[in-house]
Design a protein around this motif. Structure first.
Motif, PDB file in Angstrom:
ATOM      1  N   GLY A  71      -6.435  10.895 -17.619  1.00  0.00           N
ATOM      2  CA  GLY A  71      -5.674   9.372 -17.204  1.00  0.00           C
ATOM      3  C   GLY A  71      -6.297   9.842 -15.593  1.00  0.00           C
ATOM      4  N   GLU A  72      -6.348   8.321 -14.925  1.00  0.00           N
ATOM      5  CA  GLU A  72      -6.860   7.678 -13.567  1.00  0.00           C
ATOM      6  C   GLU A  72      -6.187   8.807 -13.300  1.00  0.00           C
ATOM      7  N   LEU A  73      -6.769   9.704 -12.105  1.00  0.00           N
ATOM      8  CA  LEU A  73      -6.575   9.882 -10.370  1.00  0.00           C
ATOM      9  C   LEU A  73      -5.687  10.186 -10.027  1.00  0.00           C
ATOM     10  N   GLN A  74      -4.795   9.882  -8.959  1.00  0.00           N
ATOM     11  CA  GLN A  74      -3.887   9.679  -8.040  1.00  0.00           C
ATOM     12  C   GLN A  74      -4.321   9.626  -7.115  1.00  0.00           C
ATOM     13  N   VAL A  75      -4.828   8.791  -5.907  1.00  0.00           N
ATOM     14  CA  VAL A  75      -5.308   8.902  -4.789  1.00  0.00           C
ATOM     15  C   VAL A  75      -4.176   8.694  -3.977  1.00  0.00           C
ATOM     16  N   ASN A  76      -3.227   9.130  -3.148  1.00  0.00           N
ATOM     17  CA  ASN A  76      -2.325   8.117  -2.011  1.00  0.00           C
ATOM     18  C   ASN A  76      -3.249   8.437  -0.642  1.00  0.00           C
ATOM     19  N   GLU A  77      -2.622   6.852  -0.592  1.00  0.00           N
ATOM     20  CA  GLU A  77      -3.136   6.054   0.537  1.00  0.00           C
ATOM     21  C   GLU A  77      -1.774   7.177   1.415  1.00  0.00           C
ATOM     22  N   LEU A  78      -1.981   7.781   3.257  1.00  0.00           N
ATOM     23  CA  LEU A  78      -1.549   8.125   3.724  1.00  0.00           C
ATOM     24  C   LEU A  78      -0.887   6.743   4.948  1.00  0.00           C
ATOM     25  N   LEU A  79      -1.354   5.865   5.016  1.00  0.00           N
ATOM     26  CA  LEU A  79      -1.334   5.352   6.006  1.00  0.00           C
ATOM     27  C   LEU A  79      -1.599   3.688   5.338  1.00  0.00           C
ATOM     28  N   PRO A  80      -0.734   2.794   6.453  1.00  0.00           N
ATOM     29  CA  PRO A  80      -1.242   1.500   5.846  1.00  0.00           C
ATOM     30  C   PRO A  80      -2.104   0.625   6.276  1.00  0.00           C
ATOM     31  N   ALA A  81      -2.235  -0.264   5.871  1.00  0.00           N
ATOM     32  CA  ALA A  81      -3.762  -0.951   5.687  1.00  0.00           C
ATOM     33  C   ALA A  81      -4.509  -0.674   7.216  1.00  0.00           C
ATOM     34  N   SER A  82      -3.243  -1.428   8.321  1.00  0.00           N
ATOM     35  CA  SER A  82      -3.394  -1.918   9.690  1.00  0.00           C
ATOM     36  C   SER A  82      -2.231  -1.587  10.714  1.00  0.00           C
ATOM     37  N   PRO A  83      -1.896  -1.818  12.217  1.00  0.00           N
ATOM     38  CA  PRO A  83      -0.899  -1.357  12.593  1.00  0.00           C
ATOM     39  C   PRO A  83       0.211  -3.295  12.322  1.00  0.00           C
ATOM     40  N   ASP A  84      -0.615  -4.314  12.156  1.00  0.00           N
ATOM     41  CA  ASP A  84      -0.232  -5.221  11.509  1.00  0.00           C
ATOM     42  C   ASP A  84       0.483  -5.390   9.827  1.00  0.00           C
ATOM     43  N   VAL A  85       0.218  -4.568   9.370  1.00  0.00           N
ATOM     44  CA  VAL A  85       0.703  -3.664   7.834  1.00  0.00           C
ATOM     45  C   VAL A  85       2.242  -3.393   8.497  1.00  0.00           C
ATOM     46  N   ALA A  86       1.319  -2.040   9.569  1.00  0.00           N
ATOM     47  CA  ALA A  86       2.853  -1.409   9.822  1.00  0.00           C
ATOM     48  C   ALA A  86       4.353  -1.683  10.066  1.00  0.00           C
ATOM     49  N   LYS A  87       3.523  -2.832  10.793  1.00  0.00           N
ATOM     50  CA  LYS A  87       4.936  -4.078  11.162  1.00  0.00           C
ATOM     51  C   LYS A  87       5.116  -4.373  10.741  1.00  0.00           C
ATOM     52  N   ALA A  88       5.046  -5.142   9.721  1.00  0.00           N
ATOM     53  CA  ALA A  88       5.695  -6.218   8.497  1.00  0.00           C
ATOM     54  C   ALA A  88       6.572  -5.978   7.625  1.00  0.00           C
ATOM     55  N   ASN A  89       6.193  -3.889   7.556  1.00  0.00           N
ATOM     56  CA  ASN A  89       6.989  -3.204   6.662  1.00  0.00           C
ATOM     57  C   ASN A  89       7.744  -2.150   7.626  1.00  0.00           C
ATOM     58  N   GLY A  90       7.906  -2.423   8.676  1.00  0.00           N
ATOM     59  CA  GLY A  90       9.189  -1.542   9.897  1.00  0.00           C
ATOM     60  C   GLY A  90       7.700  -0.325   9.415  1.00  0.00           C
ATOM     61  N   LEU A  91       6.903   0.066   9.218  1.00  0.00           N
ATOM     62  CA  LEU A  91       6.888   1.361   9.354  1.00  0.00           C
ATOM     63  C   LEU A  91       6.360   1.384  11.181  1.00  0.00           C
ATOM     64  N   THR A  92       7.838   1.557  11.798  1.00  0.00           N
ATOM     65  CA  THR A  92       6.923   1.753  13.588  1.00  0.00           C
ATOM     66  C   THR A  92       7.407   3.179  14.107  1.00  0.00           C
ATOM     67  N   GLU A  93       7.775   3.526  12.991  1.00  0.00           N
ATOM     68  CA  GLU A  93       7.872   5.516  13.888  1.00  0.00           C
ATOM     69  C   GLU A  93       6.836   5.548  14.481  1.00  0.00           C
ATOM     70  N   ARG A  94       7.462   6.318  15.860  1.00  0.00           N
ATOM     71  CA  ARG A  94       6.065   6.520  16.729  1.00  0.00           C
ATOM     72  C   ARG A  94       4.712   7.304  16.171  1.00  0.00           C
ATOM     73  N   ASP A  95       4.609   8.566  15.278  1.00  0.00           N
ATOM     74  CA  ASP A  95       3.689   9.271  14.621  1.00  0.00           C
ATOM     75  C   ASP A  95       3.027   8.618  13.438  1.00  0.00           C
ATOM     76  N   VAL A  96       3.438   7.470  12.854  1.00  0.00           N
ATOM     77  CA  VAL A  96       3.327   6.695  11.803  1.00  0.00           C
ATOM     78  C   VAL A  96       2.114   6.071  11.795  1.00  0.00           C
ATOM     79  N   PHE A  97       3.185   4.587  13.669  1.00  0.00           N
ATOM     80  CA  PHE A  97       2.557   3.947  13.752  1.00  0.00           C
ATOM     81  C   PHE A  97       1.381   4.273  14.448  1.00  0.00           C
ATOM     82  N   GLU A  98       1.518   5.717  15.409  1.00  0.00           N
ATOM     83  CA  GLU A  98       0.308   5.714  16.403  1.00  0.00           C
ATOM     84  C   GLU A  98      -0.820   6.058  15.603  1.00  0.00           C
TER      85      GLU A  98
END
Length: 322
Positions: A173-200
């Motif tokens: 089967g295909e490898l599952q490679v997890n992306e650890l962060l949103p693609a951009s600060p704008d994407v983070a905001k749009a998805n409510g991912l504004t916790e300090r460490d995640v957003f910074e």
């Protein structure tokens, strides 16, 4: 700066590293050396190399930032494995390289690490006694973080999922490679991912501020089981004998560096010189590259390293004869 490929007889792959040399470098002298370890999901061209590594080289140290095995420009397959045991072993392999350099004093080697790299250098120092001093910048015990926030506080469920995925991959089967962060600060905001460490973190890794080709912020999910069972600080009370400094920011975030820094400082009672630097107005990711908190950190850690590692000296008689 010299780029090198470190090959060790214990490994089937190389470690990509840079050797940063002091101003007015003289190969006939011997210098203290510092191995610089990058964060989880990072690479040597980011904060470990272009901020702390560069600053320490300018202060007279030979500094070796490198890419972890399976990551950045280093070898190892499959890619993007985050294995704490290997990460700590990489530090010893880089020290193995450093002690072969005629301009490095093998008795004056230190280590510095940032974020997850801070946890790794602390752990390495417990058993790698060629390390004479350690500095951890906003250190994270990656095992604790995986058992908590990174597994949604369900470590057993995460282990079951990893086991099922690894079996799937073993069967083609295909490898599952997890992306650890949103693609951009704008994407983070749009998805409510504004916790300090995640957003910074997103602001650092996903913008020109910190982006580098090798800093992928990815992880191979099926090979992360060992991380959940690992503890950066195990046996610290007994084994942390070398001088140790921890630098933390008091603007606390979800990744827990403030908590981890306080814990290792409190537990390292056998250290010959333990120090903690707590910066009131700064956060975890401020300490990656923001000029003011980095300056405050360097004001403490440079004298610390100079006290315990010293400066350049004349080469030994045997080397001079050579």
């Amino acid at each position: 700066m010299k780029s090198v490929q470190i090959k060790n007889r214990d490994m089937a792959w190389h470690i990509a590293a840079n050797t940063l040399l002091p101003p007015n470098f003289d190969e006939k002298k011997q210098y203290p050396a510092i191995v610089s370890v990058h964060p989880f999901g990072s690479c040597k061209e980011q904060t470990s190399g272009n901020v702390y590594g560069k600053a320490l080289a300018e202060q007279g140290f030979v500094v070796i930032p490198y890419d972890a095995s399976f990551q950045g420009a280093s070898g190892g397959e499959p890619r993007w494995i985050e294995d704490p045991t290997q990460r700590v072993e990489d530090i010893s392999h880089v020290i193995d390289y450093a002690v072969t350099l005629p301009y490095v004093d093998a008795d004056r080697i230190g280590v510095i690490g940032v974020c997850g790299g801070g946890g790794y250098v602390l752990n390495a120092t417990l058993t790698e006694k060629r390390i004479k001093a350690v500095v951890a910048i906003t250190p994270v015990n990656i095992g604790r973080l995986f058992r908590e926030g990174f597994s949604s506080y369900d470590p057993l469920g995460a282990l079951d999922a990893m086991a099922a995925q690894r079996t799937k991959e073993a069967r083609g089967g295909e490898l599952q490679v997890n992306e650890l962060l949103p693609a951009s600060p704008d994407v983070a905001k749009a998805n409510g991912l504004t916790e300090r460490d995640v957003f910074e973190a997103t602001d650092y890794y996903k913008t020109p501020r910190g982006q580098q080709p090798g800093g992928w912020t990815r992880m191979l999910f099926s090979h992360a089981q060992n991380t959940l069972g690992w503890d950066a600080f195990a046996f610290a009370e007994m084994l942390m004998t070398q001088p140790m400094m921890v630098v933390i920011g008091e603007r606390v975030g979800a990744f827990g560096a403030y908590r981890d820094g306080m814990e290792i400082y409190g537990r390292s009672t056998a250290s010959k010189d333990r120090q903690i630097v707590s910066l009131e107005d700064w956060s975890h990711y401020d300490l990656y590259d923001k000029p003011e908190p980095v300056r405050l950190a360097l004001e403490k850690l440079v004298p610390f390293f100079k006290t315990h590692l010293g400066g350049a000296t004349a080469a030994s008689r045997s080397q001079a004869a050579e």
